[in-house]
Every structure is written in C-alpha cells, then in structure tokens.
Design an enzyme around this catalytic site. Structure first.
Site, PDB file in Angstrom:
ATOM      1  N   GLU A 205      15.056   8.718 -39.941  1.00  0.00           N
ATOM      2  CA  GLU A 205      13.971   7.457 -40.364  1.00  0.00           C
ATOM      3  C   GLU A 205      13.677   7.479 -41.741  1.00  0.00           C
ATOM      4  O   GLU A 205      13.630   7.681 -42.461  1.00  0.00           O
ATOM      5  CB  GLU A 205      12.692   7.525 -39.594  1.00  0.00           C
ATOM      6  CG  GLU A 205      13.010   7.777 -37.893  1.00  0.00           C
ATOM      7  CD  GLU A 205      13.520   6.438 -37.366  1.00  0.00           C
ATOM      8  OE1 GLU A 205      13.384   5.251 -37.640  1.00  0.00           O
ATOM      9  OE2 GLU A 205      14.022   7.474 -35.861  1.00  0.00           O
ATOM     10  N   ASP A 230      19.509  -0.493 -19.560  1.00  0.00           N
ATOM     11  CA  ASP A 230      18.434  -0.283 -20.070  1.00  0.00           C
ATOM     12  C   ASP A 230      18.307  -1.235 -21.008  1.00  0.00           C
ATOM     13  O   ASP A 230      17.643  -1.795 -21.190  1.00  0.00           O
ATOM     14  CB  ASP A 230      18.374   0.484 -20.364  1.00  0.00           C
ATOM     15  CG  ASP A 230      16.702   1.221 -20.851  1.00  0.00           C
ATOM     16  OD1 ASP A 230      16.037   0.265 -19.667  1.00  0.00           O
ATOM     17  OD2 ASP A 230      16.564   1.803 -21.571  1.00  0.00           O
TER      18      ASP A 230
END
Length: 288
Positions: A205, A230
C-alpha cells in the site's frame, strides 16, 4: 541474449540498421518491407514487455538508474529476438505494406486509425486468439468480463485489463489460507460490511506516496464469475465510482476515474492501468 538472431539484426531502431534498410529499399523493396515490418513488431513487443513489467512491484533493494537502463536494453533485445517469427504481427504488417506499394494483390483488412487509448472500444469483439500466458488469461476471463461489461456499460477489454493489472496477468493471485484461489483478481478489500469469505495476505500500500508492506483482508469468491459480478456491483452501485461509469468509454477516462475515486493507493495507478489496457487492445487487434 547473444543469440544468432539477435546478433544478426541488432537492436531495433539502431541508426546503422536504418541506413542499411534505406539502401536495401531501392535494391530489393520486398526484402526492405519485411525488415521494416520486423522492426515495427520489435518496437511493439518491447512496449508489451514494458507494460508487463509495469504490473510487477520492484524489489527496491538494487533498483537504480543503472539497473533500469540495463532492464530496458535487455527488453529491447528480447523484443528484437521475438520479432519476425512466422505468422506473427510482422507478417501482417508486411502484407499490408506490400499491398499499399503494389507489390502484392493479397487483400488485407486495414486496421482502425488513431491512438488506442483515445478511441471508444468497438463493440462485439470476439474472445482474443492470442498465444501465451496473456492470451490464456484473456480467454479464461472473457465470459466473466462480458457479464461485468453488460452490467456496468464499461468495455470488457477495460475490465479485463484491470483484472490483468491487479493480478499480474494471474501471476499474483490472492490465495486463501489453504492455498486455494480466492478468485479476487480485482484486489477488492473486505470492507463496507462484507459478509462473505475473506483472505488475508501481505500487500503493498502507498502511504504518503511511499510503498509499505502490510497485511490486508480481501474478499474471497467461489468462482471468477462471482468475482466479476461483485466488481460490477461495486463500480455500478457505489457513488464514488460514478465518474468511472461516465468516463468509462475511453481507456484514459476509465483509468483516471478509478484513481480519482481512490480505487488504489498507487499514485501512478492510472498510467499503469492505461498501458495494460492498450496492451490488451493491441493483442486483440493483432489477431483480429
């Protein structure tokens, strides 16, 4: 990379080879056309390899300007070696050039003009018939991507490219604790009241623009079709992605919309995704 083919042709775009090509054009136009087509394919292959590398996180230990230059030169030699194989892109380009120059009467379907990233995607494209890992990935995911495309209105090639980028063309799958695939090729985290299965993995990240390794929870699915559905629900029903739907008719608009909406923390996400989209489109058009 000292293969006979690489030594024979040299690097694509080399000044000496271009001078030789110009001289050959006046003596043997057909041979010059084939060599020009081979060099064009080499440039294309180099961009393809570059795009693939862009989906892989660097180690950070030995990366510097020198290693980047070495990697670029190696990719250039790889591309030169791979170019010109029978039945490849160079053959198609050569036939088109020969036809335009009056050297051949074989009809070749012309390709659409203009840069890839700035044009809307043509409709009703067939599943890519590309060889290799990229072609296998695209074919395996094609039907599921079509479902997501119908539900969102975003071209299936854009959706496929995002799955390829997020998963490294399937090489960086998010796996469950038992080693089975989570089928989460879009890197969707298990947030927002997610009640389904979860896979915990270490991921990169970006915090204040700097990459950090941390453990994150990701959604897990029973199939690719479930994962794509999804993803479609997330993009279609979450207001933060409204601009992605609005701008999703172009590669740049789609990629920049995702970055602006905070889909990923990578500050270069839009640029990287756009390159993968263009690669996916070129793979399709090279065999259509």
């Amino acid at each position: 990379m000292n293969s006979p083919l690489a030594l024979q042709h040299g690097l694509s775009g080399d000044v000496k080879s271009l001078d030789t090509l110009r001289a050959r054009a006046s003596q043997d136009p057909r041979a010059a056309v084939k060599e020009a087509a081979r060099q064009f394919e080499a440039v294309f292959m180099q961009e393809l390899i570059k795009s693939m590398r862009a989906t892989t996180m660097k180690s950070g230990f030995t990366d510097n300007a020198g290693s980047d230059m070495g990697t670029d030169l190696l990719d250039q030699q790889y591309a030169t070696t791979l170019a010109g194989l029978p039945g490849g892109l160079a053959d198609m380009i050569a036939r088109q050039l020969e036809r335009n120059m009056g050297l051949s009467s074989t009809p070749v379907r012309p390709s659409a003009p203009g840069p890839v990233a700035s044009r809307p995607l043509p409709t009703a494209l067939a599943a890519p018939r590309v060889a290799g890992p990229q072609g296998e990935f695209l074919r395996e995911h094609w039907d599921a991507a079509q479902i997501a495309s119908r539900e969102t209105g975003i071209p299936e090639h854009f959706i496929l490219a995002q799955a390829a980028h997020e998963s490294g063309w399937g090489r960086r799958e998010i796996r469950n604790a038992d080693g089975t695939s989570s089928h989460n090729v879009f890197g969707i985290k298990a947030t927002g009241g997610w009640q389904g299965k979860v896979a915990e993995v270490t991921t990169t990240e970006y915090v204040n623009g700097q990459p950090r390794k941390m453990v994150q929870k990701f959604r897990a699915y029973d199939s690719l079709q479930e994962a794509y559905r999804d993803y479609a629900r997330l993009i279609k029903n979450n207001q933060r992605y409204a601009r992605v739907i609005e701008q999703g008719h172009t590669a740049q608009g789609f990629a920049q919309g995702l970055q602006d909406a905070g889909y990923a923390t990578d500050p270069a996400y839009a640029d990287k995704l756009t390159r993968v989209i263009n690669t996916t489109l070129r793979l399709q058009r090279a065999t259509s």
